[in-house]
Design a protein around this motif. Structure first.
Motif, PDB file in Angstrom:
ATOM      1  N   HIS A  34      10.363  10.996   2.053  1.00 37.53           N
ATOM      2  CA  HIS A  34      10.368  10.993   0.570  1.00 37.53           C
ATOM      3  C   HIS A  34      11.570  11.806  -0.076  1.00 37.53           C
ATOM      4  N   ALA A  54       0.913  -1.363   0.137  1.00 34.61           N
ATOM      5  CA  ALA A  54       0.106  -0.101   0.206  1.00 34.61           C
ATOM      6  C   ALA A  54       1.008   1.329   0.083  1.00 34.61           C
ATOM      7  N   LEU A  55       1.902   1.312   0.817  1.00 32.17           N
ATOM      8  CA  LEU A  55       2.943   2.557   0.949  1.00 32.17           C
ATOM      9  C   LEU A  55       3.461   2.526  -0.528  1.00 32.17           C
ATOM     10  N   SER A  56       3.852   1.613  -1.136  1.00 32.30           N
ATOM     11  CA  SER A  56       4.609   1.782  -2.220  1.00 32.30           C
ATOM     12  C   SER A  56       3.771   2.248  -3.419  1.00 32.30           C
ATOM     13  N   GLU A  57       2.568   1.582  -3.417  1.00 32.20           N
ATOM     14  CA  GLU A  57       1.589   2.200  -4.433  1.00 32.20           C
ATOM     15  C   GLU A  57       1.194   3.403  -4.226  1.00 32.20           C
ATOM     16  N   GLU A  58       1.329   3.966  -3.074  1.00 31.89           N
ATOM     17  CA  GLU A  58       1.075   5.422  -2.773  1.00 31.89           C
ATOM     18  C   GLU A  58       1.997   6.273  -3.533  1.00 31.89           C
ATOM     19  N   ARG A  62       1.125   7.667 -12.870  1.00 32.42           N
ATOM     20  CA  ARG A  62      -0.131   7.277 -13.162  1.00 32.42           C
ATOM     21  C   ARG A  62      -0.343   7.353 -14.514  1.00 32.42           C
ATOM     22  N   LEU A 117       0.805   6.510  -6.841  1.00 32.50           N
ATOM     23  CA  LEU A 117      -0.566   7.268  -7.153  1.00 32.50           C
ATOM     24  C   LEU A 117      -0.281   8.715  -6.694  1.00 32.50           C
ATOM     25  N   ARG A 118       0.875   9.255  -6.023  1.00 31.39           N
ATOM     26  CA  ARG A 118       1.225  10.506  -5.827  1.00 31.39           C
ATOM     27  C   ARG A 118       1.880  11.153  -6.872  1.00 31.39           C
TER      28      ARG A 118
END
Length: 154
Positions: free
Chosen positions: A84, A12-16, A25, A19-20
């Motif tokens: 980040h 979930a964190l890596s996909e975030e 995307r 997605l940011r």
């Protein structure tokens, strides 16, 4: 997702991370593995990514974004780094055109971290994975070192 990713991998964190980033995307980037200072991200082939309709090859700018994103992900996946990152510099050597109709996968390793700069190497491969499409070296910001490791970094 890769099953050989480092323990503590949080999909979930890596996909975030992806997605940011609007450009990530738009390119359809997907994280395949993330952890231990390494990241692997796949960009599937899509017609809207083709740079030259005559050849059907994915545009170099899309490859550049893929490699930059993967390099940053490898920094965030490093056990000494918290938070980040941002790209300081990125040098990409394009070795050959990608095979028309094939997606491209980038693999990056954050191989050295100081208090403020992380150093990364990356490679981009199309689906045959025998000859690189591009290779890159880059430097990225280190937003913060993990508390227990801050004194050990150069």
């Amino acid at each position: 997702m890769s099953t050989d990713a480092v323990a503590g991998f949080d999909p979930a964190l890596s996909e975030e991370l992806i997605l940011r980033l609007p450009q990530a995307r738009a390119l359809g980037l997907k994280i395949a593995s993330f952890g231990g200072g390494r990241a692997e991200i796949h960009m599937p082939f899509a017609e809207h990514l083709v740079g030259d309709p005559k050849t059907g090859v994915i545009h170099g700018g899309a490859v550049s974004t893929l490699m930059d994103t993967c390099g940053g992900a490898s920094v965030m996946a490093h056990p000494l780094v918290e938070g980040h990152t941002a790209t300081i510099s990125l040098r990409i050597d394009y070795l050959r055109a990608a095979t028309p109709g094939q997606g491209i996968t980038a693999r990056a390793e954050c191989h050295h971290v100081t208090r403020s700069v992380a150093f990364v190497r990356a490679v981009a491969l199309d689906e045959d994975e025998t000859r690189p499409v591009a290779m890159a070296t880059g430097t990225f910001t280190v937003p913060q070192l993990r508390e227990s490791d801050a004194e050990g970094a150069a």
